[in-house]
Write an enzyme that holds these catalytic residues in place. Structure first.
Site: not given
Ligand code: CMC
Length: 434
Positions: A369, A311
């Protein structure tokens, strides 16, 4: 909305040979902010923060999140207390009005919402225009946007009464629209709302009853549905809420603004993650396949992510996920689905991920989720409906935030700037010179 930030000193920025003092402001709780409003006027420079990781876009008094501690408060009340002790309409009242209602206020509010659940019959005909296999989120975007063509008496956004009528209509009609989106996709007749049922009972009945027989709502399942709505009701300035605020900042029609929020919510990084999480659990299928998927999630060259994990704000267990996990078990118990294979995969996946160095070091915990998909699956909803239920519940948050923004006399249109890296000015080239 009355501005309540307090000055708390200043920050000095030395840039381009100049020293600029920027005010530091404190809110009620949470990190202070540096007010950079005057930066461009003073320095001729903008700040750059794509994805808004360090930028507060507004002042708000509705919802507070402490992502490090895993705290979520609606108007100061912890989410777990509200989920356990309140009901969705009371939470709606709280989010919109700022305080818990008295008994008389709640009765009145419940009566108002209950008596606005029907749709204009002309709006019903809209559904026939969609392809039968349309994604229900596509139907939601279109139909909620279409509400703007039906309610011309609640579009003066500077009149608080008209704004309030718009909030009532949206909260009341969203379950009816969402249930119709489901019924349309399965080819069953629409079920009209009933005024003797609670918000969640009514919604379940509109989704699952058929005219051929009586439908009895299971109270445990209705309570679970209500909790799911409470958990999703607001989440401060997430992508879809910011979309609603930005759309609303131009003075646009409130129903159209909510349609914009639904469009934003649809994506798998946001509300679409519940659908994606369940599809992922199905794809994994059995506990022995989990290590392979965990390995893929950690592989930089593989785009696969564990859906329902991570998140932007929570760097601790999502407090909504805790309640959701409990609700999931309650639903599976009452439906006698304790042996549900998807639950086994989910629990084992959670256990492995929470011990894995990659997930631990990046603070990737299950989010709401992760368990909502299994619960909604057990309740009988097809996966395409999961994000629709999220949209239904989040409507109150969107409209509360829109109302708060619109009632702020200092509110201006949202207009981010950019750092331009395209071509510098050049002369138009005639076709034969290209
Ligand atoms: N599985 C594997 N690696 C992950 C995941 C995951 N679900 N989420 C983040 N990472 C890694 C990502 O690859 C990155 O690694 P590095 O620093 O080596 O490049 C690091 O963790 C930080 O991730 P980010 O994408 O830069 O973080 P963000 O804050 O931009 O994204 C997120 C947050 C929710 C989009 C992401 O965690 C994700 O894609 N999760 C899966 C989708 C999900 O479950 N979304 C629902 C969010 S809760 C409901 C809502 O509020 O909408």
């Amino acid at each position: 909305m009355e501005n309540k930030t307090k000055p708390n000193g200043s920050a000095t920025l030395n840039v381009g040979g100049k020293s600029v003092d920027l005010p530091v402001l404190s809110g009620a709780v949470g990190p202070d902010v540096i007010d950079v409003k005057s930066l461009y006027a003073q320095t001729g420079m903008f700040t750059l923060d794509p994805g808004f990781t360090s930028t507060a876009s507004c002042e708000s008094q509705i919802t507070y999140i402490d992502g490090d501690e895993g705290v979520l408060l609606y108007r100061g009340y912890p989410i777990d207390q509200l989920a356990d002790e309140s009901n969705f309409l009371e939470v709606c009242y709280l989010l919109i009005h700022g305080e818990l209602p008295s008994k008389a206020q709640l009765d009145d509010y419940t009566h108002t919402i209950t008596h606005h659940t029907m749709l204009h019959t002309q709006l019903d005909r809209f559904f026939e225009g969609y392809r039968r296999d349309a994604h229900p989120m596509a139907i939601m975007v279109g139909t909620v946007g279409a509400l703007s063509a039906f309610y011309h008496d609640s579009t003066d956004i500077h009149d608080p009464m008209q704004r309030m009528i718009a909030t009532h209509r949206l909260i009341a009609k969203m379950p009816t629209i969402a249930a119709r989106a489901h019924k349309y996709s399965v080819g069953q007749p629409f079920i009209s709302p009933r005024n003797d049922l609670s918000y969640s009972e009514n919604f379940l009945r509109m989704c699952f009853a058929v005219p051929a027989e009586e439908y009895e709502v299971n109270p445990v399942l209705a309570r679970a549905m209500d909790k799911i709505f409470i958990l999703h009701a607001d989440h401060e300035q997430n992508a879809s809420t910011s979309t609603v605020r930005l759309a609303g900042s131009s003075g646009a029609n409130p129903f159209a603004c909510i349609a914009a929020g639904i469009a934003c919510l649809w994506g798998p990084s946001h509300g679409g993650a519940n659908e994606a999480a369940l599809n992922m659990l199905r794809e994994i299928g059995s506990v022995d396949k989990i290590p392979e998927y965990v390995r893929r999630a950690k592989d930089k060259d593989d785009p696969f992510r564990l859906m329902g994990f991570g998140h932007r704000v929570y760097k601790n267990y999502d407090p909504r996920a805790k309640v959701m996990q409990k609700t999931c078990h309650e639903v599976l118990d009452v439906l006698d689905k304790r042996e549900e294979p998807l639950l086994k995969v989910a629990m084992e996946l959670e256990r492995i991920a929470l011990e894995d160095e990659y997930f631990v070091s990046k603070k990737l915990y299950p989010n709401i989720d992760f368990y909502s998909g299994i619960t909604l699956n057990a309740l009988g909803f097809p996966t395409e409906m999961y994000t629709v239920l999220f949209a239904l519940a989040r409507t109150v948050g969107w409209i509360a935030q829109w109302d708060e923004m619109t009632s702020d006399p200092t509110q201006r249109i949202g207009r981010p700037r950019q750092i331009y890296t395209g071509a510098s000015e050049r002369d138009y080239l005639p076709m034969d010179k290209r």
